[in-house]
Design a protein around this motif. Structure first.
Motif, PDB file in Angstrom:
ATOM      1  N   SER A 112       0.829  -1.210   0.000  1.00 26.91           N
ATOM      2  CA  SER A 112       0.000   0.000   0.000  1.00 26.91           C
ATOM      3  C   SER A 112       0.859   1.254   0.000  1.00 26.91           C
ATOM      4  CB  SER A 112      -0.940  -0.014   1.212  1.00 26.91           C
ATOM      5  OG  SER A 112      -1.792  -1.138   1.175  1.00 26.91           O
ATOM      6  N   LEU A 113       1.928   1.242   0.783  1.00 24.44           N
ATOM      7  CA  LEU A 113       2.845   2.383   0.793  1.00 24.44           C
ATOM      8  C   LEU A 113       3.460   2.595  -0.590  1.00 24.44           C
ATOM      9  CD1 LEU A 113       4.623   1.686   4.195  1.00 24.44           C
ATOM     10  CD2 LEU A 113       3.241   3.698   3.675  1.00 24.44           C
ATOM     11  N   LEU A 114       3.837   1.508  -1.237  1.00 25.00           N
ATOM     12  CA  LEU A 114       4.434   1.615  -2.563  1.00 25.00           C
ATOM     13  C   LEU A 114       3.433   2.177  -3.561  1.00 25.00           C
ATOM     14  CD1 LEU A 114       6.929   1.074  -4.279  1.00 25.00           C
ATOM     15  CD2 LEU A 114       6.096  -1.254  -4.641  1.00 25.00           C
ATOM     16  N   ARG A 135       3.034   5.846  -3.533  1.00 24.52           N
ATOM     17  CA  ARG A 135       4.273   6.559  -3.866  1.00 24.52           C
ATOM     18  C   ARG A 135       5.054   6.960  -2.622  1.00 24.52           C
ATOM     19  NH1 ARG A 135       3.347  10.127  -9.383  1.00 24.52           N
ATOM     20  NH2 ARG A 135       2.800   8.357 -10.714  1.00 24.52           N
ATOM     21  N   ARG A 136       5.191   5.993  -1.721  1.00 22.69           N
ATOM     22  CA  ARG A 136       6.041   6.167  -0.536  1.00 22.69           C
ATOM     23  C   ARG A 136       7.044   5.018  -0.519  1.00 22.69           C
ATOM     24  NH1 ARG A 136       1.340   6.912   3.887  1.00 22.69           N
ATOM     25  NH2 ARG A 136       3.085   6.792   5.364  1.00 22.69           N
ATOM     26  N   PRO A 137       7.929   4.981  -1.544  1.00 24.23           N
ATOM     27  CA  PRO A 137       8.782   3.802  -1.718  1.00 24.23           C
ATOM     28  C   PRO A 137       9.798   3.593  -0.602  1.00 24.23           C
ATOM     29  CG  PRO A 137       9.424   5.553  -3.231  1.00 24.23           C
ATOM     30  CD  PRO A 137       8.131   5.977  -2.601  1.00 24.23           C
ATOM     31  N   ARG A 190      10.388  -5.222  -2.751  1.00 28.15           N
ATOM     32  CA  ARG A 190      11.541  -4.354  -2.493  1.00 28.15           C
ATOM     33  C   ARG A 190      12.187  -3.907  -3.794  1.00 28.15           C
ATOM     34  NH1 ARG A 190      16.695  -6.139   1.089  1.00 28.15           N
ATOM     35  NH2 ARG A 190      17.313  -7.184  -0.831  1.00 28.15           N
ATOM     36  N   PHE A 191      12.228  -4.799  -4.777  1.00 32.88           N
ATOM     37  CA  PHE A 191      12.790  -4.419  -6.083  1.00 32.88           C
ATOM     38  C   PHE A 191      12.043  -3.223  -6.660  1.00 32.88           C
ATOM     39  CE2 PHE A 191      11.764  -4.897 -10.632  1.00 32.88           C
ATOM     40  CZ  PHE A 191      12.983  -4.488 -11.164  1.00 32.88           C
ATOM     41  N   TYR A 192      10.717  -3.279  -6.678  1.00 28.45           N
ATOM     42  CA  TYR A 192       9.960  -2.171  -7.249  1.00 28.45           C
ATOM     43  C   TYR A 192      10.116  -0.905  -6.395  1.00 28.45           C
ATOM     44  CZ  TYR A 192       7.754  -4.951 -10.878  1.00 28.45           C
ATOM     45  OH  TYR A 192       7.527  -5.727 -11.990  1.00 28.45           O
ATOM     46  N   ALA A 193      10.214  -1.061  -5.082  1.00 30.30           N
ATOM     47  CA  ALA A 193      10.435   0.110  -4.231  1.00 30.30           C
ATOM     48  C   ALA A 193      11.788   0.747  -4.537  1.00 30.30           C
ATOM     49  CB  ALA A 193      10.350  -0.301  -2.760  1.00 30.30           C
ATOM     50  N   GLU A 194      12.802  -0.065  -4.765  1.00 29.55           N
ATOM     51  CA  GLU A 194      14.129   0.460  -5.099  1.00 29.55           C
ATOM     52  C   GLU A 194      14.119   1.126  -6.474  1.00 29.55           C
ATOM     53  OE1 GLU A 194      16.605  -2.854  -2.481  1.00 29.55           O
ATOM     54  OE2 GLU A 194      16.076  -3.245  -4.570  1.00 29.55           O
TER      55      GLU A 194
END
Length: 806
Positions: A323-325, A328-330, A357-361
């Motif tokens: 949800s954070l991702l 837009r809070r990666p 984590r990959f997409y957040a990075e």
């Protein structure tokens, strides 16, 4: 309550005592245990007959007082020798063994049960009791061996044996044997209460709450915990099924969400007794909100759980990070994914957390970390694996998905060449995999291969027509191929089904941008430092173009306003141009048609046509023609001289990193001069990494003029050979907002007929700032050194511009 019949004691019969003892036992058989115990204790105070104590101990065990039963039995005092040889009645030994088992005195209980079985060879009750005691000690094999003969006997004894086998199986974590045993009980005695309850418990433990509910005698009495499991199962099922065409994407999730919310209300009304079920329901509610893509609501629900000190298991933390991702809070999402990865052993890895984590990075623009994460995932396993259930060798879809993601990662990091090198061999090995073809299409588009991208995405659509990512790719391809109507149709369907999907929303924004008008403004100024009389002089150039939205899809109207000034030796010169026309943008052909009016130093009308035809993904042809050409020198205009121009060029573009251009242009001046020019330019990216590119551009230029004397710079022939290096660095990027800087440096040699060869060079710096896809700002400065008739001239220039879509 044991079914054994009380034995007669060896003590002589006392009719009155026997009557009162039997009366107390009958009271106990009616469930009035306290009354029976009181009566037997009263009898025991007035007699030494051990039968009264035996009965008292037995009734105490029946009433759930095993400790008191053993105390009463111990007070009798046993004769020397084994229990099997003692005078203690069988029913008492049975009660004592049960009491010892209830108190977890398993060794003593086993001794007593074996003594009883030694007396009653083949007794169903003794056999079952011993088997249960062995099962309590996790001695499942011995318990099954004791029980085995009983399962082959007549129905009543066999039924008790199958019940016991079910218990043994549950104690030894063998749920499927337990299901078989209880099924056999229900075959022998349909509706048997204990078997139905046990069957429901086993199915519930196996995650089959609907099956468990099927063994409830009263459907209305299904427990809250089972219904909570049912709702959770419905939620997980809804995430794995593709809704049929025409149905709402979240219909199943919405039903599960409604069910969960109703159960939460029920659990809140049940009070403390339902606290554990309530906590589970609230956790599943978070998952449902995430699955429904109600990202903000999911985070509110997580915060509420934390405020109530309810533990957050991994699946809730995963939903929180997702949800954070999505919001837009990666950086915050990335921390949670990292914690989830650290909390699970390396084998097997937590794929969902690694992918998250990959997409957040990626969204955090940390491609070094993103590549490391996805490469760790891609290194797990191999293309084939052994199915633990069947023992067969089968394709490892997780491995293939990880390889594809590792390839896409390079495309996300703006290094599509590396992405192509990874994905192309995979597509050759798995040509009928829709999402792999879709990924390959995206990389082809990044490499500038629009036709190849179109072919790949259409192939993907034939393999996976309902895949949302493939359909987004189809619409993207349609936009690139200038088929906006097809893109709109696909987008409308996707928005109806998945309005919260980020890729679908991005597609809708791209289509909206395509349909907008565009206004572009550019201003540039220069100052010359030198005394070369043939130089064009410093000055100012300003231009503005307004292009309409689509007219009949492929056409746009355009108006333009330009002003150019310079200050050569003759003084200040001004040219104003006002133009109007149309632009055609087809799949492979772009054409701009403009009519112009010129004023200032020289008045006149003009027209221009520019066309670019993309013959293939590699070959392109350019042609242009212009009356009253824009690149007519201002000094020529000052002397009343105009020029018409025509040009052509051909480019071969291998991919985004390499190209070769050959072009020629001619100007026919009204004073009779004929100028021709040729250009050969090669471009090669020599370093390619996320956020940084370095490109080398060697170039050759030559021109010839037919007049030897003219009032503007007019060499008989000249040549220039230059090498330019351009470095591009992404200073900042966060979603749609980006900030890029470029440094360009050129060195070269210039040769003009009749003059000595001289050096030339340039250093330029610029920045481009995209506030969002509809607004771009750009600015820069440069200094260069050129040679005019053998004299070097240094120029300092600046520029600024903006493009706005509205």
């Amino acid at each position: 309550m044991a079914p054994l019949v009380f034995a007669q004691s060896a003590v002589g019969t006392n009719s009155a005592l026997d009557g009162r003892r039997e009366q107390a036992v009958q009271i106990a058989r009616q469930g009035r245990f306290a009354e029976a115990i009181e009566a037997l204790r009263a009898l025991a105070t007035g007699t030494a007959d051990p039968r009264v104590a035996y009965d008292l101990a037995t009734v105490q065990q029946w009433s759930g007082l095993p400790q008191e039963a053993l105390h009463t039995f111990a007070a009798i005092g046993l004769p020397a020798g084994s229990l099997a040889q003692s005078s203690v009645p069988d029913y008492v030994l049975f009660a004592v063994a049960q009491a010892q088992r209830d108190l977890k005195q398993f060794e003593a209980a086993e001794q007593t049960a074996r003594a009883l079985l030694a007396r009653q060879q083949g007794s169903a009750d003794a056999t079952v009791l011993l088997a249960l005691i062995l099962a309590d000690q996790r001695r499942g094999a011995e318990a099954r061996a004791v029980l085995g003969p009983l399962l082959m006997t007549s129905q009543p004894a066999s039924l008790r044996g199958w019940l016991a086998l079910g218990y043994i199986a549950r104690q030894t974590n063998d749920p499927f044997t337990a299901l078989r045993a209880y099924s056999e009980v229900l075959r022998l005695e349909p509706g048997q209460h204990d078997a139905q309850a046990a069957m429901a418990a086993v199915l519930r433990d196996l995650g089959a709450p609907f099956g468990a509910a099927g063994y409830s005698a009263d459907p209305g009495s299904i427990s809250l915990s089972v219904r909570a499991q049912q709702a959770a199962l419905m939620l997980r099922w809804s995430a794995t099924v593709t809704p049929p065409p025409g149905s709402a994407r979240f219909a199943a999730t919405d039903r599960a969400l409604t069910q969960l919310e109703a159960l939460i209300e029920e659990a809140l009304g049940a009070g403390a007794s339902a606290s554990e079920v309530l906590a589970t329901l609230r956790r599943d509610h978070v998952l449902a909100l995430r699955q429904r893509e109600r990202w903000a609501d999911a985070l509110v629900a997580v915060d509420a759980l934390a405020a109530d000190n309810i533990a957050l298991p991994a699946y809730v933390r995963q939903a929180q990070a997702d949800s954070l991702l999505a919001l837009r809070r990666p950086a915050e999402a990335r921390r949670i994914y990292t914690q989830l990865i650290a909390g699970q052993p390396r084998s097997p890895v937590n794929r969902e957390a690694y992918i998250g984590r990959f997409y957040a990075e990626v969204e955090d623009e940390d491609f070094e970390a993103a590549f490391a994460t996805v490469d760790t995932l891609a290194a797990q396993g191999s293309a084939w694996r052994v199915n633990p259930g069947t023992g067969r060798v089968e394709e490892n879809n997780d491995w293939l998905s990880s390889q594809i993601l590792a390839g896409q990662a390079r495309n996300y990091g703006d290094v599509p060449g590396q992405a192509w090198a990874r994905l192309s061999p995979l597509a050759g090995a798995a040509p009928a995999l829709g999402y792999l073809r879709s990924a390959l299409a995206g990389v082809a588009a990044s490499r500038g291969w629009q036709r190849r991208a179109e072919t790949e995405i259409k192939l993907a659509a034939s393999l996976a027509p309902e895949d949302r990512g493939v359909r987004v790719g189809l619409a993207d391809s349609a936009l690139r191929r200038r088929d906006a109507s097809a893109a709109r149709r696909i987008s409308a369907d996707l928005l109806a089904q998945s309005p919260g999907d980020s890729a679908v929303q991005r597609l809708a924004r791209d289509i909206a941008l395509n349909d907008k008008a565009e206004w572009r403004v550019d201003v540039a100024g220069s100052r010359e430092l030198g005394d070369a009389s043939s130089s064009p002089g410093g000055g100012l150039t300003a231009g503005s173009r307004l292009r309409s939205g689509p007219l009949r899809e492929l056409w746009r109207a355009q108006v333009a306003l330009e002003r150019s000034t310079s200050k050569p030796a003759e003084g200040r010169i001004v040219r104003d141009r006002l133009g109007a026309g149309a632009v055609y943008q087809g799949p492979d052909l772009d054409v701009e048609l403009m009519g112009w009016t010129n004023s200032g130093a020289l008045r006149g009308t003009g027209a221009s046509v520019d066309a670019a035809w993309q013959l293939s993904d590699q070959w392109s042809v350019y042609v242009d023609a212009e009356r009253f050409a824009r690149d007519t020198p201002l000094r020529a205009l000052f002397y009343g001289i105009s020029a018409d121009a025509a040009g052509a060029g051909v480019q071969y573009r291998w991919h985004e990193s390499r190209s070769l251009l050959l072009s020629a242009r001619t100007l026919h001046f009204s004073d009779g001069n004929r100028r021709t020019a040729q250009r050969l330019a090669f471009s090669q990216r020599v370093f390619d990494a996320p956020h940084f590119k370095l490109t080398a551009r060697p170039e050759y230029f030559a021109s010839q003029n037919s007049r030897t004397a003219a009032p503007y710079f007019n060499p008989v022939n000249d040549q220039a050979l230059t090498l330019t290096l351009e470095a591009e660095h992404m200073i900042y990027r966060r979603y749609d907002r980006s900030w890029v800087q470029r440094v360009r440096a050129s060195v070269g040699r210039y040769a003009q007929a009749g003059f000595a060869t001289g050096s030339m060079g340039l250093v330029a710096y610029e920045q481009v700032y995209d506030l969002d896809p509809s607004l771009q700002l750009r600015w820069g400065i440069e200094t260069d050194r050129r040679v005019y008739d053998g004299k070097a001239e240094r120029k300092i220039s600046w520029f600024a511009g903006a493009t706005r879509r509205f």
